[in-house]
Design a protein around this motif. Structure first.
Motif, PDB file in Angstrom:
ATOM      1  N   TYR A  10      79.868 109.798 116.070  1.00  0.00           N
ATOM      2  CA  TYR A  10      78.691 109.412 116.024  1.00  0.00           C
ATOM      3  C   TYR A  10      77.959 108.339 115.821  1.00  0.00           C
ATOM      4  O   TYR A  10      76.476 107.695 115.863  1.00  0.00           O
ATOM      5  CB  TYR A  10      78.031 110.040 114.517  1.00  0.00           C
ATOM      6  CG  TYR A  10      78.546 110.035 113.048  1.00  0.00           C
ATOM      7  CD1 TYR A  10      78.311 108.920 112.583  1.00  0.00           C
ATOM      8  CD2 TYR A  10      79.937 110.715 112.306  1.00  0.00           C
ATOM      9  CE1 TYR A  10      78.973 108.565 111.615  1.00  0.00           C
ATOM     10  CE2 TYR A  10      80.045 110.099 111.105  1.00  0.00           C
ATOM     11  CZ  TYR A  10      79.622 109.402 111.203  1.00  0.00           C
ATOM     12  OH  TYR A  10      80.496 108.918 109.487  1.00  0.00           O
ATOM     13  N   GLY A  11      78.770 106.927 115.721  1.00  0.00           N
ATOM     14  CA  GLY A  11      78.262 106.208 115.919  1.00  0.00           C
ATOM     15  C   GLY A  11      79.005 104.790 116.207  1.00  0.00           C
ATOM     16  O   GLY A  11      79.315 105.133 117.535  1.00  0.00           O
ATOM     17  N   THR A  12      79.807 103.683 116.014  1.00  0.00           N
ATOM     18  CA  THR A  12      80.288 102.691 116.584  1.00  0.00           C
ATOM     19  C   THR A  12      81.777 103.861 117.273  1.00  0.00           C
ATOM     20  O   THR A  12      82.104 102.970 118.578  1.00  0.00           O
ATOM     21  CB  THR A  12      80.845 101.374 115.316  1.00  0.00           C
ATOM     22  OG1 THR A  12      81.764 101.934 115.090  1.00  0.00           O
ATOM     23  CG2 THR A  12      80.376 101.537 114.491  1.00  0.00           C
ATOM     24  N   LEU A  13      81.911 104.868 117.217  1.00  0.00           N
ATOM     25  CA  LEU A  13      82.990 105.528 117.986  1.00  0.00           C
ATOM     26  C   LEU A  13      82.960 106.171 119.154  1.00  0.00           C
ATOM     27  O   LEU A  13      83.136 106.193 120.413  1.00  0.00           O
ATOM     28  CB  LEU A  13      83.754 106.282 117.276  1.00  0.00           C
ATOM     29  CG  LEU A  13      84.539 105.499 116.669  1.00  0.00           C
ATOM     30  CD1 LEU A  13      85.369 106.751 115.697  1.00  0.00           C
ATOM     31  CD2 LEU A  13      86.016 104.681 117.504  1.00  0.00           C
ATOM     32  N   ARG A  14      81.174 106.181 119.095  1.00  0.00           N
ATOM     33  CA  ARG A  14      80.153 106.720 120.965  1.00  0.00           C
ATOM     34  C   ARG A  14      80.798 105.503 122.024  1.00  0.00           C
ATOM     35  O   ARG A  14      80.550 104.580 122.493  1.00  0.00           O
ATOM     36  CB  ARG A  14      79.139 106.841 120.258  1.00  0.00           C
ATOM     37  CG  ARG A  14      79.128 107.978 119.196  1.00  0.00           C
ATOM     38  CD  ARG A  14      77.827 108.193 119.125  1.00  0.00           C
ATOM     39  NE  ARG A  14      76.512 108.947 119.876  1.00  0.00           N
ATOM     40  CZ  ARG A  14      75.316 109.193 120.210  1.00  0.00           C
ATOM     41  NH1 ARG A  14      74.949 108.655 119.341  1.00  0.00           N
ATOM     42  NH2 ARG A  14      74.708 109.803 121.536  1.00  0.00           N
ATOM     43  N   GLN A  15      80.238 106.386 123.330  1.00  0.00           N
ATOM     44  CA  GLN A  15      80.153 105.474 124.857  1.00  0.00           C
ATOM     45  C   GLN A  15      79.153 104.462 124.424  1.00  0.00           C
ATOM     46  O   GLN A  15      77.776 104.556 123.748  1.00  0.00           O
ATOM     47  CB  GLN A  15      79.824 106.507 125.833  1.00  0.00           C
ATOM     48  CG  GLN A  15      80.679 107.847 125.875  1.00  0.00           C
ATOM     49  CD  GLN A  15      80.419 108.257 127.427  1.00  0.00           C
ATOM     50  OE1 GLN A  15      79.684 107.514 127.978  1.00  0.00           O
ATOM     51  NE2 GLN A  15      80.712 110.109 126.936  1.00  0.00           N
ATOM     52  N   GLY A  16      79.666 103.075 124.898  1.00  0.00           N
ATOM     53  CA  GLY A  16      78.995 101.751 124.915  1.00  0.00           C
ATOM     54  C   GLY A  16      79.071 101.614 123.384  1.00  0.00           C
ATOM     55  O   GLY A  16      78.040 100.727 123.757  1.00  0.00           O
ATOM     56  N   GLU A  17      79.725 101.569 123.152  1.00  0.00           N
ATOM     57  CA  GLU A  17      79.287 101.255 121.244  1.00  0.00           C
ATOM     58  C   GLU A  17      80.499 100.128 121.020  1.00  0.00           C
ATOM     59  O   GLU A  17      81.681 101.066 121.654  1.00  0.00           O
ATOM     60  CB  GLU A  17      79.491 102.014 120.174  1.00  0.00           C
ATOM     61  CG  GLU A  17      77.390 103.039 120.277  1.00  0.00           C
ATOM     62  CD  GLU A  17      76.630 102.256 119.629  1.00  0.00           C
ATOM     63  OE1 GLU A  17      76.683 101.474 119.146  1.00  0.00           O
ATOM     64  OE2 GLU A  17      75.447 102.248 121.083  1.00  0.00           O
ATOM     65  N   SER A  18      80.673  99.481 120.173  1.00  0.00           N
ATOM     66  CA  SER A  18      81.568  98.275 120.120  1.00  0.00           C
ATOM     67  C   SER A  18      82.953  99.431 119.961  1.00  0.00           C
ATOM     68  O   SER A  18      84.056  98.394 119.878  1.00  0.00           O
ATOM     69  CB  SER A  18      80.869  97.771 118.747  1.00  0.00           C
ATOM     70  OG  SER A  18      81.397  98.410 116.890  1.00  0.00           O
ATOM     71  N   ASN A  19      83.102  99.923 119.108  1.00  0.00           N
ATOM     72  CA  ASN A  19      84.599 100.905 118.382  1.00  0.00           C
ATOM     73  C   ASN A  19      85.544 102.001 119.773  1.00  0.00           C
ATOM     74  O   ASN A  19      85.720 102.508 119.645  1.00  0.00           O
ATOM     75  CB  ASN A  19      84.779 101.205 117.290  1.00  0.00           C
ATOM     76  CG  ASN A  19      85.172  99.928 116.078  1.00  0.00           C
ATOM     77  OD1 ASN A  19      84.907  99.100 116.586  1.00  0.00           O
ATOM     78  ND2 ASN A  19      84.679  99.945 114.865  1.00  0.00           N
ATOM     79  N   HIS A  20      84.466 102.229 120.839  1.00  0.00           N
ATOM     80  CA  HIS A  20      84.463 102.950 121.821  1.00  0.00           C
ATOM     81  C   HIS A  20      86.010 102.525 122.117  1.00  0.00           C
ATOM     82  O   HIS A  20      86.546 103.895 122.439  1.00  0.00           O
ATOM     83  CB  HIS A  20      83.231 103.595 122.825  1.00  0.00           C
ATOM     84  CG  HIS A  20      83.888 104.810 123.831  1.00  0.00           C
ATOM     85  ND1 HIS A  20      83.445 106.190 122.838  1.00  0.00           N
ATOM     86  CD2 HIS A  20      84.762 103.932 124.785  1.00  0.00           C
ATOM     87  CE1 HIS A  20      84.025 106.527 124.500  1.00  0.00           C
ATOM     88  NE2 HIS A  20      84.514 105.889 125.259  1.00  0.00           N
ATOM     89  N   HIS A  21      86.740 101.506 122.439  1.00  0.00           N
ATOM     90  CA  HIS A  21      87.353 101.487 123.174  1.00  0.00           C
ATOM     91  C   HIS A  21      88.568 102.360 122.182  1.00  0.00           C
ATOM     92  O   HIS A  21      89.733 102.258 123.038  1.00  0.00           O
ATOM     93  CB  HIS A  21      88.164 100.158 122.910  1.00  0.00           C
ATOM     94  CG  HIS A  21      88.123  98.959 121.271  1.00  0.00           C
ATOM     95  ND1 HIS A  21      87.018  99.287 120.982  1.00  0.00           N
ATOM     96  CD2 HIS A  21      89.036  99.524 120.924  1.00  0.00           C
ATOM     97  CE1 HIS A  21      87.487  99.029 119.594  1.00  0.00           C
ATOM     98  NE2 HIS A  21      89.130  98.419 119.357  1.00  0.00           N
ATOM     99  N   TYR A  22      88.774 102.746 121.251  1.00  0.00           N
ATOM    100  CA  TYR A  22      89.991 103.754 120.095  1.00  0.00           C
ATOM    101  C   TYR A  22      89.530 105.317 120.934  1.00  0.00           C
ATOM    102  O   TYR A  22      90.357 105.753 120.791  1.00  0.00           O
ATOM    103  CB  TYR A  22      89.135 103.792 119.234  1.00  0.00           C
ATOM    104  CG  TYR A  22      89.850 102.607 117.935  1.00  0.00           C
ATOM    105  CD1 TYR A  22      90.609 102.673 117.310  1.00  0.00           C
ATOM    106  CD2 TYR A  22      88.256 101.802 118.148  1.00  0.00           C
ATOM    107  CE1 TYR A  22      90.619 101.296 116.203  1.00  0.00           C
ATOM    108  CE2 TYR A  22      88.810 100.658 116.719  1.00  0.00           C
ATOM    109  CZ  TYR A  22      90.404 100.824 116.141  1.00  0.00           C
ATOM    110  OH  TYR A  22      89.774  99.849 114.971  1.00  0.00           O
TER     111      TYR A  22
END
Length: 117
Positions: A10-22
């Motif tokens: 729901y946060g930085t792991l979402r598409q276009g966010e800073s941690n999505h690379h995980y």
């Protein structure tokens, strides 16, 4: 073969966010909005989700045990966050709940981290 896990982000792991690379090698299952049992707070660099009375918008992914382990490290399990299961249309998914004090942080009333501005 290892059984895959499902995770709701729901946060930085979402598409276009800073941690999505995980999640770049993980299978995107779809968008999902939780039941109104949560509240989302802006902690500055990332959000904190706690029990509350709002819905939260996010994305559901099928991930490997290795990716789940990486996410647990990122989310500082069991110190800053803890994992619980929630029901989604894609199956039972892990969700990360914030465990620290949020008294001085702003609630994201929309429940959508990507629309917080």
């Amino acid at each position: 073969m290892e059984s895959p896990h499902i995770v709701f982000v729901y946060g930085t792991l979402r598409q276009g966010e800073s941690n999505h690379h995980y999640l770049r090698e993980s299978e995107y299952l779809g968008r999902f909005e939780t039941t109104s049992d949560y509240a989302l707070y802006d902690l500055g660099e990332y959000p904190g989700l706690i029990k509350g009375h709002q819905t939260v918008v996010g994305e559901v992914y099928r991930i490997t045990a290795e990716v789940l382990n990486q996410l647990d490290i990122l989310e500082d399990i069991p110190n800053e966050y803890r994992r619980e299961k929630i029901d989604t249309p894609y199956g039972s998914a892990w969700i990360y709940l914030y465990q620290q004090s949020i008294q001085h942080d702003e609630e994201i009333v929309s429940g959508d981290w990507c629309q917080r501005v």
